[in-house]
Scaffold this active site. Sequence first.
Site, short mmCIF file in Angstrom:
data_model
loop_
_atom_site.label_atom_id
_atom_site.label_comp_id
_atom_site.label_asym_id
_atom_site.label_seq_id
_atom_site.Cartn_x
_atom_site.Cartn_y
_atom_site.Cartn_z
N ARG A 86 -8.62 2.54 -9.48
CA ARG A 86 -7.91 1.91 -10.72
C ARG A 86 -6.19 1.09 -11.06
O ARG A 86 -6.43 -0.35 -10.99
CB ARG A 86 -7.70 2.13 -12.15
CG ARG A 86 -7.44 1.56 -13.69
CD ARG A 86 -7.41 2.29 -14.85
NE ARG A 86 -8.28 2.47 -15.33
CZ ARG A 86 -9.12 3.28 -16.06
NH1 ARG A 86 -8.24 2.76 -17.34
NH2 ARG A 86 -10.16 3.62 -17.04
N SER B 105 -2.17 9.25 -18.11
CA SER B 105 -1.73 8.80 -18.76
C SER B 105 -1.16 11.02 -18.49
O SER B 105 -1.94 11.63 -17.82
CB SER B 105 -3.48 9.96 -20.23
OG SER B 105 -3.28 10.37 -20.67
N GLU C 257 -19.83 10.06 -19.02
CA GLU C 257 -18.88 8.53 -19.52
C GLU C 257 -20.10 7.50 -19.83
O GLU C 257 -20.21 6.69 -18.36
CB GLU C 257 -17.94 8.14 -20.15
CG GLU C 257 -16.92 9.62 -20.20
CD GLU C 257 -15.21 9.10 -20.40
OE1 GLU C 257 -14.63 7.81 -19.80
OE2 GLU C 257 -14.35 9.52 -21.24
N ARG D 299 -14.15 -1.26 -15.84
CA ARG D 299 -12.65 -0.85 -15.76
C ARG D 299 -12.84 0.54 -15.42
O ARG D 299 -12.09 1.82 -15.07
CB ARG D 299 -11.05 -0.74 -16.39
CG ARG D 299 -11.71 -0.22 -17.86
CD ARG D 299 -10.51 -0.88 -18.77
NE ARG D 299 -10.49 0.19 -19.76
CZ ARG D 299 -9.74 0.85 -20.49
NH1 ARG D 299 -8.55 0.65 -20.01
NH2 ARG D 299 -9.55 1.30 -21.93
N HIS D 300 -14.23 1.63 -15.79
CA HIS D 300 -14.15 2.99 -15.84
C HIS D 300 -15.78 3.10 -14.41
O HIS D 300 -16.60 2.76 -14.32
CB HIS D 300 -14.76 3.48 -17.05
CG HIS D 300 -14.36 3.13 -18.50
ND1 HIS D 300 -13.88 2.47 -19.01
CD2 HIS D 300 -13.60 4.06 -18.76
CE1 HIS D 300 -12.83 2.63 -20.01
NE2 HIS D 300 -12.82 3.94 -19.17
N GLU E 58 -3.87 1.16 -19.50
CA GLU E 58 -3.77 2.15 -18.93
C GLU E 58 -3.95 2.75 -17.49
O GLU E 58 -4.99 2.43 -17.18
CB GLU E 58 -4.30 3.68 -19.93
CG GLU E 58 -3.79 4.47 -19.54
CD GLU E 58 -4.97 5.69 -20.60
OE1 GLU E 58 -4.87 6.80 -18.99
OE2 GLU E 58 -5.27 5.34 -21.34
N ARG F 21 -16.20 11.90 -14.61
CA ARG F 21 -16.58 11.79 -16.16
C ARG F 21 -18.07 11.16 -16.54
O ARG F 21 -18.38 9.86 -15.79
CB ARG F 21 -15.67 10.11 -16.61
CG ARG F 21 -13.98 11.50 -16.30
CD ARG F 21 -13.50 11.97 -17.02
NE ARG F 21 -12.11 12.88 -16.55
CZ ARG F 21 -10.82 11.79 -17.20
NH1 ARG F 21 -11.16 11.33 -17.73
NH2 ARG F 21 -10.27 12.55 -16.38
#
Length: 302
Positions: free
Chosen positions: A276, A228, A76, A82-83, A225, A74
Site C-alpha cells: 500500500r 494504524s 476478508e 486497496r486490499h 490509511e 487477512r
Amino acid sequence: MVGHLFRQCLVNKGFVEIHTPKLIGGASEGGSDVFPLDCFGQEACLAMSPQLHKQMTAACSGFERVFETGPVFRAENSNTRRHLREFTGLDLEMAIHEHYDEVLQVFSDLFITIFDGLNSKCENELERIREQHPFEDLKYLQPTLKITYAEGCKLLREAGIDQDDYEDLSTINEKKLGDIVREKYNTDFFFMDKYPLAVRPFYTMPCPENPKLSNSFDFFIRGQEILSGAQRIHEPELLIERAKAWDIPIDSIQSYVNSFRNGALPHAGGGIGLERVVMLFLGLPNIRKSAWFPRDPKRISP
C-alpha cells in the site's frame, strides 16, 4: 527499496529485527477474519498480525525497540483496489520512556526517510513508472502534519460532511479529509491521533484525559490509511477488562496476558502494508500493480 529503507532507518535508531510465528492459536487481534487451520488436533490460524509477539519482545524482554518484515494474512472477502489477502507487513514496537508521542516521532522520521530515499535513489525507476501511470509527486511536510481525530472530524463538518467525533471514519470520509488537508496544508501525508476508544482494538491504551478516547493514531497518504498504531495496554488486569468488553475469551489470550504479569514497560507501535505504501506513493490505481504475486479473494496462483 521500501523494505531496505525501513530496515536501515530503524537499525540506525537502535531497533532489533525479530521474526515471529505465522502459525498461531486463536486470532492475532481477537478478530474473526483469519484463515483457520487444524494443527494436529489444535485450533490454529495464519497470523493476521505479529502484534502480540512484538509486544512481548519489546515490553518484556529487554529489547525495547523491535521491528519485523513478514507476511500478513487477512481472510476478508474484500474485492477492492486497496486490499490483499496476503501482504508484506512492516511492523515496529518500542518502549515508551516519557510519552507515547515518542512513537509518533519515530514513524514520522521513518516515512520521511522512505519518501526521501525513494525520490533520491529511484529517480530512473520513478520516471519509467510515470510513463505508464502518470502521477503527481507526493507532497509531504517536515515535520509531518499532526492533527487530532476531533480536529479532523471538525474539518469534515466545516466542509459540510457529516462526521461525529466518536464514530469511525468511513473510507469515503477518509478520502475527503485527505483532499481537505491537501488544500488547507499543502500536504498529501499527515497523521491523526486520539481516536475514539470504541473503534480501536482491545489492547489499545485509553486516553488518561478522556476515557472515551485512546492513545492511538493513523497515518494517511493521499487520503488513505497507511498505518494504524497505538500505545498498548501493559497492565494485565486492564487488558483482561478490555478483552471482556470485546467478548474475547480470556483463555484464548491467556499466554499473552501472562507475559505482562512479571512487569512490562509502557510501549507503543504500529504496522504498515508495504504494497500500500508503494501504491499510494506512486498514485497507482490498484494495489495489485504494486505486488509481484498479488493474493486477493479470487487469485491464489501463480
